[in-house]
Design a protein around this motif. Sequence first.
Motif, PDB file in Angstrom:
ATOM      1  N   ASP A 158       0.704  -1.251   0.230  1.00 27.78           N
ATOM      2  CA  ASP A 158      -0.194   0.090  -0.107  1.00 27.78           C
ATOM      3  C   ASP A 158       0.705   1.341  -0.091  1.00 27.78           C
ATOM      4  OD1 ASP A 158      -2.601  -1.171  -0.215  1.00 27.78           O
ATOM      5  OD2 ASP A 158      -2.955  -1.173   2.059  1.00 27.78           O
ATOM      6  N   GLU A 185     -10.389   6.859  10.548  1.00 27.75           N
ATOM      7  CA  GLU A 185     -10.043   6.186   9.499  1.00 27.75           C
ATOM      8  C   GLU A 185      -8.600   5.241   9.676  1.00 27.75           C
ATOM      9  OE1 GLU A 185      -9.547   8.955   6.247  1.00 27.75           O
ATOM     10  OE2 GLU A 185     -11.447  10.116   6.890  1.00 27.75           O
ATOM     11  N   TYR A 189      -8.577   1.105   8.888  1.00 32.74           N
ATOM     12  CA  TYR A 189      -7.369   0.571   8.116  1.00 32.74           C
ATOM     13  C   TYR A 189      -6.777  -0.328   8.880  1.00 32.74           C
ATOM     14  CZ  TYR A 189      -3.316   0.204   5.376  1.00 32.74           C
ATOM     15  OH  TYR A 189      -2.180  -0.249   4.410  1.00 32.74           O
ATOM     16  N   LEU A 290      -2.783   7.695   3.727  1.00 39.55           N
ATOM     17  CA  LEU A 290      -3.755   6.366   3.978  1.00 39.55           C
ATOM     18  C   LEU A 290      -4.294   5.861   2.602  1.00 39.55           C
ATOM     19  CD1 LEU A 290      -3.876   4.351   6.628  1.00 39.55           C
ATOM     20  CD2 LEU A 290      -6.087   5.229   6.560  1.00 39.55           C
TER      21      LEU A 290
END
Length: 291
Positions: A158, A185, A189, A290
């Motif tokens: 990622d 958030e 994740y 992110l």
Amino acid sequence: MTPITEVAGRKVALSNLDKVIHPATGTTKGELVHYYAVTAEALLPHLRDRPVSFLRYPDGPGGQRFFTKNPPPGTPSWVRTTPVPHSDDPRARQVVVDDLPSLVWAANLVVEFHTPQWRAGAPGIADRLVLDLDPGPPATVVECCEAALWLRERLAADGLSAYAKTSGAKGLHLLVPLAPTPSREVSAYAKELAKEGEAALPGLVLHRMNRALRPGKVFVDFSQNAAAKTTAAPYTLRARPEPTVSTPVTWDEIASGTDLGFRFDAIGPRLERYGDLLAPLLDPAAARPLP
């Protein structure tokens, strides 16, 4: 009479410096204060501008231990505090350890340092992600290393870089520098990462804290990304029988699969050899959004 020492122009009261705090090694309070003072160059950047929670253990790990978020009674006027509103106290404040005098003052209280994943002035906006890898006996930090290697690769997919430290207790912490992101958030994740880890390594990884499932596995605790939660800071001593430290480690050390555990007397030589292995967490250029 309580001795007074001058630290960077501030008068700091020190007390009971001969008192044994870590009984397994006979380590005294004076030695702990000295450790924090000589490690300040590496430690302070990880505390700076973050409200601190203290786990106090003034009579050693076998005595009373208690968390405190509010500034302790007798906090000097020159120690910085910052507003950290709580649901039960909208005017609450917490200490921020920004400099050497504040660090020595706090060390005299005999504490672990715990910080959130966000900075003062931006509560609930995280600039890093943390995964706490906690082994269920008979699993040890060796199993945590195996889980950490998988998580490192998954994060890299990622576009995120992970850095590691021991918890100073049984496990490992993985830390990832982030562009500022709401804590909710980041928590979501991190939970998905833990679930993916369990699916990929079902015999090793858990994403649930169900104690019946814990033996022999590594619980990936994602919950410390919540805005109200804190994590043991890098280089903090832990309230253990021996003076163990939450110690940054290399990925080569993790890949070796050896038992990682470091006491406070190992930190100076490690800093001389490696510098601060977690320095990228402090570099805004290393932060990534992110996904």
